[in-house]
Design a protein around this motif. Structure first.
Motif, PDB file in Angstrom:
ATOM      1  N   ALA A  70      57.073  52.695  37.447  1.00  0.00           N
ATOM      2  CA  ALA A  70      55.941  52.889  36.439  1.00  0.00           C
ATOM      3  C   ALA A  70      55.494  51.530  36.791  1.00  0.00           C
ATOM      4  O   ALA A  70      54.647  51.072  36.608  1.00  0.00           O
ATOM      5  CB  ALA A  70      56.520  52.691  35.110  1.00  0.00           C
ATOM      6  N   GLU A  71      55.416  50.331  38.150  1.00  0.00           N
ATOM      7  CA  GLU A  71      54.953  49.146  38.127  1.00  0.00           C
ATOM      8  C   GLU A  71      54.959  48.824  39.102  1.00  0.00           C
ATOM      9  O   GLU A  71      54.336  47.880  40.094  1.00  0.00           O
ATOM     10  CB  GLU A  71      55.755  48.154  37.490  1.00  0.00           C
ATOM     11  N   MET A  72      54.617  50.606  40.465  1.00  0.00           N
ATOM     12  CA  MET A  72      54.583  49.889  41.499  1.00  0.00           C
ATOM     13  C   MET A  72      53.449  51.442  41.693  1.00  0.00           C
ATOM     14  O   MET A  72      53.916  52.380  41.772  1.00  0.00           O
ATOM     15  CB  MET A  72      55.539  49.960  43.177  1.00  0.00           C
ATOM     16  N   ALA A  73      52.573  51.476  42.230  1.00  0.00           N
ATOM     17  CA  ALA A  73      51.593  52.141  43.358  1.00  0.00           C
ATOM     18  C   ALA A  73      50.783  51.570  44.389  1.00  0.00           C
ATOM     19  O   ALA A  73      49.987  50.476  43.947  1.00  0.00           O
ATOM     20  CB  ALA A  73      51.143  53.042  41.804  1.00  0.00           C
ATOM     21  N   PRO A  74      50.795  52.165  46.203  1.00  0.00           N
ATOM     22  CA  PRO A  74      51.568  52.701  45.826  1.00  0.00           C
ATOM     23  C   PRO A  74      53.182  53.438  46.058  1.00  0.00           C
ATOM     24  O   PRO A  74      53.552  51.532  46.525  1.00  0.00           O
ATOM     25  CB  PRO A  74      51.299  54.010  47.349  1.00  0.00           C
ATOM     26  N   HIS A  75      54.042  53.887  45.980  1.00  0.00           N
ATOM     27  CA  HIS A  75      55.775  54.032  45.798  1.00  0.00           C
ATOM     28  C   HIS A  75      56.092  54.886  46.237  1.00  0.00           C
ATOM     29  O   HIS A  75      56.262  55.894  45.375  1.00  0.00           O
ATOM     30  CB  HIS A  75      56.345  52.871  44.331  1.00  0.00           C
ATOM     31  N   GLY A  76      56.398  55.429  48.078  1.00  0.00           N
ATOM     32  CA  GLY A  76      56.909  56.304  47.885  1.00  0.00           C
ATOM     33  C   GLY A  76      57.238  56.468  49.825  1.00  0.00           C
ATOM     34  O   GLY A  76      56.992  55.505  50.181  1.00  0.00           O
TER      35      GLY A  76
ATOM     36  N   ALA B 179      41.270  50.319  42.685  1.00  0.00           N
ATOM     37  CA  ALA B 179      41.486  48.765  42.436  1.00  0.00           C
ATOM     38  C   ALA B 179      42.543  48.209  41.654  1.00  0.00           C
ATOM     39  O   ALA B 179      42.840  46.487  41.677  1.00  0.00           O
ATOM     40  CB  ALA B 179      40.636  48.108  41.755  1.00  0.00           C
ATOM     41  N   SER B 180      42.801  48.357  39.976  1.00  0.00           N
ATOM     42  CA  SER B 180      44.383  48.398  39.480  1.00  0.00           C
ATOM     43  C   SER B 180      45.217  48.930  39.864  1.00  0.00           C
ATOM     44  O   SER B 180      45.652  49.883  39.561  1.00  0.00           O
ATOM     45  CB  SER B 180      43.844  47.628  38.089  1.00  0.00           C
ATOM     46  N   LEU B 181      46.080  48.871  38.963  1.00  0.00           N
ATOM     47  CA  LEU B 181      47.808  48.952  38.494  1.00  0.00           C
ATOM     48  C   LEU B 181      47.839  50.300  37.532  1.00  0.00           C
ATOM     49  O   LEU B 181      47.881  51.431  38.547  1.00  0.00           O
ATOM     50  CB  LEU B 181      48.903  48.828  38.042  1.00  0.00           C
ATOM     51  N   ALA B 182      46.827  50.205  37.336  1.00  0.00           N
ATOM     52  CA  ALA B 182      45.966  51.203  36.200  1.00  0.00           C
ATOM     53  C   ALA B 182      45.591  52.205  36.365  1.00  0.00           C
ATOM     54  O   ALA B 182      46.108  53.607  36.524  1.00  0.00           O
ATOM     55  CB  ALA B 182      45.874  50.605  34.550  1.00  0.00           C
ATOM     56  N   SER B 183      45.082  51.747  37.566  1.00  0.00           N
ATOM     57  CA  SER B 183      43.420  53.581  38.120  1.00  0.00           C
ATOM     58  C   SER B 183      44.509  53.763  39.040  1.00  0.00           C
ATOM     59  O   SER B 183      44.634  54.751  39.148  1.00  0.00           O
ATOM     60  CB  SER B 183      42.421  52.201  38.794  1.00  0.00           C
ATOM     61  N   ARG B 184      45.755  53.704  40.121  1.00  0.00           N
ATOM     62  CA  ARG B 184      46.189  53.623  41.203  1.00  0.00           C
ATOM     63  C   ARG B 184      47.080  54.701  40.099  1.00  0.00           C
ATOM     64  O   ARG B 184      47.583  55.836  41.161  1.00  0.00           O
ATOM     65  CB  ARG B 184      46.619  52.682  41.836  1.00  0.00           C
ATOM     66  N   THR B 185      47.606  54.458  39.083  1.00  0.00           N
ATOM     67  CA  THR B 185      48.600  54.782  38.800  1.00  0.00           C
ATOM     68  C   THR B 185      48.199  56.770  37.785  1.00  0.00           C
ATOM     69  O   THR B 185      48.343  57.694  38.294  1.00  0.00           O
ATOM     70  CB  THR B 185      49.636  54.185  37.430  1.00  0.00           C
TER      71      THR B 185
ATOM     72  N   ALA C  40      56.142  49.814  49.414  1.00  0.00           N
ATOM     73  CA  ALA C  40      56.242  49.501  47.999  1.00  0.00           C
ATOM     74  C   ALA C  40      55.640  49.114  47.706  1.00  0.00           C
ATOM     75  O   ALA C  40      55.306  47.803  48.214  1.00  0.00           O
ATOM     76  CB  ALA C  40      57.395  48.934  47.363  1.00  0.00           C
ATOM     77  N   VAL C  41      54.003  48.981  46.802  1.00  0.00           N
ATOM     78  CA  VAL C  41      53.116  48.434  46.723  1.00  0.00           C
ATOM     79  C   VAL C  41      53.309  47.258  45.461  1.00  0.00           C
ATOM     80  O   VAL C  41      53.297  48.313  44.155  1.00  0.00           O
ATOM     81  CB  VAL C  41      51.732  48.443  46.404  1.00  0.00           C
ATOM     82  N   SER C  42      53.306  46.499  44.818  1.00  0.00           N
ATOM     83  CA  SER C  42      54.140  45.834  43.896  1.00  0.00           C
ATOM     84  C   SER C  42      53.176  44.327  43.305  1.00  0.00           C
ATOM     85  O   SER C  42      53.799  44.116  42.157  1.00  0.00           O
ATOM     86  CB  SER C  42      55.141  44.400  44.296  1.00  0.00           C
ATOM     87  N   SER C  43      51.453  44.658  43.838  1.00  0.00           N
ATOM     88  CA  SER C  43      50.574  44.060  43.291  1.00  0.00           C
ATOM     89  C   SER C  43      49.561  44.319  43.664  1.00  0.00           C
ATOM     90  O   SER C  43      49.243  45.151  44.610  1.00  0.00           O
ATOM     91  CB  SER C  43      51.350  42.816  43.529  1.00  0.00           C
ATOM     92  N   ASP C  44      48.835  43.827  43.153  1.00  0.00           N
ATOM     93  CA  ASP C  44      47.135  43.883  43.318  1.00  0.00           C
ATOM     94  C   ASP C  44      46.590  43.345  44.721  1.00  0.00           C
ATOM     95  O   ASP C  44      45.989  43.819  45.678  1.00  0.00           O
ATOM     96  CB  ASP C  44      46.263  44.037  42.159  1.00  0.00           C
ATOM     97  N   GLU C  45      47.847  41.741  44.428  1.00  0.00           N
ATOM     98  CA  GLU C  45      47.567  41.902  46.337  1.00  0.00           C
ATOM     99  C   GLU C  45      47.611  42.109  47.618  1.00  0.00           C
ATOM    100  O   GLU C  45      47.464  42.686  48.472  1.00  0.00           O
ATOM    101  CB  GLU C  45      48.086  39.983  46.559  1.00  0.00           C
ATOM    102  N   ALA C  46      49.126  42.559  47.653  1.00  0.00           N
ATOM    103  CA  ALA C  46      49.555  43.602  48.098  1.00  0.00           C
ATOM    104  C   ALA C  46      48.602  44.946  48.319  1.00  0.00           C
ATOM    105  O   ALA C  46      48.627  45.414  49.869  1.00  0.00           O
ATOM    106  CB  ALA C  46      50.850  43.877  47.706  1.00  0.00           C
ATOM    107  N   TRP C  47      48.131  45.729  47.433  1.00  0.00           N
ATOM    108  CA  TRP C  47      47.331  46.765  47.315  1.00  0.00           C
ATOM    109  C   TRP C  47      45.546  45.914  48.415  1.00  0.00           C
ATOM    110  O   TRP C  47      45.431  47.417  49.470  1.00  0.00           O
ATOM    111  CB  TRP C  47      46.919  47.204  45.873  1.00  0.00           C
ATOM    112  N   SER C  48      45.131  44.961  47.877  1.00  0.00           N
ATOM    113  CA  SER C  48      44.241  44.708  49.219  1.00  0.00           C
ATOM    114  C   SER C  48      44.050  44.429  50.193  1.00  0.00           C
ATOM    115  O   SER C  48      43.899  45.650  51.521  1.00  0.00           O
ATOM    116  CB  SER C  48      43.398  43.168  48.864  1.00  0.00           C
ATOM    117  N   ALA C  49      45.479  44.176  50.648  1.00  0.00           N
ATOM    118  CA  ALA C  49      45.878  44.472  51.767  1.00  0.00           C
ATOM    119  C   ALA C  49      46.160  45.909  52.901  1.00  0.00           C
ATOM    120  O   ALA C  49      45.633  45.981  53.430  1.00  0.00           O
ATOM    121  CB  ALA C  49      47.393  42.726  51.913  1.00  0.00           C
ATOM    122  N   LEU C  50      46.321  46.469  51.932  1.00  0.00           N
ATOM    123  CA  LEU C  50      47.337  48.008  52.338  1.00  0.00           C
ATOM    124  C   LEU C  50      45.815  48.593  52.273  1.00  0.00           C
ATOM    125  O   LEU C  50      45.129  49.044  53.351  1.00  0.00           O
ATOM    126  CB  LEU C  50      47.781  48.764  51.191  1.00  0.00           C
TER     127      LEU C  50
END
Length: 401
Positions: A237-243, A279-285, A256-266
């Motif tokens: 519920a609080e991470m995406a991607p998570h798998g 761009a955000s957790l909500a949009s990634r979810t 496991a991407v736990s923040s927007d900063e981590a997603w930006s790096a990925l």
């Protein structure tokens, strides 16, 4: 026989634990205490032997793999609990004990004359840990069960499976080890209370309630909002991607991407920087299926070891999905002392899985699981003060069988 008088250190050095438990969960509790430096005495008998001492491969109750894995660094005293004198010996031992752990069938301890009301009279400071499927209260307290029951009734099994499919269940040992760990923690809290006040506690641990506690957020969401969760694979519920995603060959990687900063790096690494869909957790979810597909397509052509190192260097939580051989050969575990060498009762050296945490004043882990009754003389002689003649008489009467 192991040197039972050795000082191993650790926060529980000097604490004595009597273990009247079988199979996995109760012994897991005792193992935690032993790994913390306590003297853990397992009471056993030939007539009521622990099922994990049976091993079809070795045919030797003292070499059974299941028993060895969950009982290292313990002592074994062979006392017949079906005899009045045997029960009296245990009561005498409880006078010299800090913690009792039992997971016998509901009501068994009371029927044996070892219930808490009896025990606290002879030792007011005793921490008495009672482990049952439903605990000691309520309409279902009479029932008993094993780990698959704990998982199912506790609610975990219903959540384990792929999205849109029926539940697939969960590894049975997760329940026993989790339940056993919870009991050990509760026992430590009660021990602290006993040390401060001189008053012991009855610690009633329910396996099913322990497992429900592992999904407390799911239970509360249903209780408060009527939301029923179904299986969702590895989604979070609080991470995406998570798998878990495929790599070259038959390897898989967990990400496991736990923040927007981590997603930006990925996203920079994957070439998805600036993609508004993620761009955000909500949009990634909201776009999780497409995101998982893109991540999986990207990882499957890469070497898992190189990819794990690259992602970790960028602050992204990633690791290889490890099988048993991977775990055993992982040098990080060896460097951190996760696999200590212990000496068995027959002098053989073997490697075991050690405690999951390192401590600044940790206990030395030196001994393997005990032979049945290997420390009976120590318990009867040094702790209870019985002479050799008295011990021989008890043995002749079958009290040590």
């Amino acid at each position: 026989m192991a040197n039972v008088n050795s000082k191993r250190g650790g926060p529980l050095q000097g604490v004595r634990v009597v273990e009247l438990s079988k199979v996995w969960a109760g012994p897991e509790t005792g193992k935690h205490f032993a790994f913390l430096g306590a003297e853990v005495i397992k009471i056993e008998s030939q007539g009521a032997i622990d099922l994990t001492r049976y091993d079809s491969l070795t045919g030797d109750i003292n070499k059974a793999r299941g028993f060895q894995s969950v009982n290292p660094q313990k002592l074994s005293a062979q006392i017949n609990m079906k005899s009045e004198k045997g029960i009296q010996l245990i009561l005498d031992l409880l006078k010299e004990t800090d913690i009792l752990v039992e997971n016998l069938r509901p009501g068994a301890m009371d029927r044996l004359g070892l219930g808490y009301d009896v025990a606290r009279k002879i030792n007011p400071g005793l921490v008495y840990i009672s482990m049952g499927m439903y605990g000691n209260d309520g309409p279902l307290a009479y029932q008993t069960g094993y780990a698959p029951c704990f998982n199912a009734v506790g609610g975990l099994s219903a959540l384990v499976g792929y999205e849109g499919q029926a539940p697939t269940g969960i590894n049975v040992r997760y329940a026993d080890s989790t339940y056993g760990t919870a009991a050990a923690y509760a026992g430590l809290v009660a021990l602290l209370h006993s040390r401060r006040t001189g008053v012991g506690q009855f610690v009633d641990v329910s396996a099913c309630e322990t497992m429900t506690g592992m999904i407390a957020d799911t239970v509360m969401e249903y209780t408060m909002n009527g939301v029923e969760h179904a299986c969702d694979g590895n989604r979070h519920a609080e991470m995406a991607p998570h798998g878990v995603y495929p790599c070259q060959g038959e390897d898989w990687i967990s990400i496991a991407v736990s923040s927007d900063e981590a997603w930006s790096a990925l996203a920079d690494v994957m070439g998805l920087a600036g993609d508004d869909r993620f761009a955000s957790l909500a949009s990634r979810t909201a776009n999780i299926e497409e995101l998982d597909r893109l991540v999986g397509e990207w990882t499957k052509s890469q070497d898992v070891g190189e990819l794990v190192a690259a992602l970790q260097n960028k602050g992204i939580a990633a690791g290889k999905s490890q099988n048993t051989l991977d775990l055993i050969s992982d040098q990080t575990f060896w460097q951190r002392g996760f696999y200590p060498d212990v000496t068995e009762f027959d002098g053989e050296t073997k490697t075991i899985v050690g405690p999951g945490a390192k401590m600044t004043r940790g206990a030395a882990i030196t001994d393997g699981a005990p032979k049945l009754g290997d420390h009976t003389d120590y318990v009867l002689g040094e702790i209870l003060g019985l002479s050799e003649e008295e011990q021989k008489k008890l043995n002749d009467e079958g009290i040590m069988s």
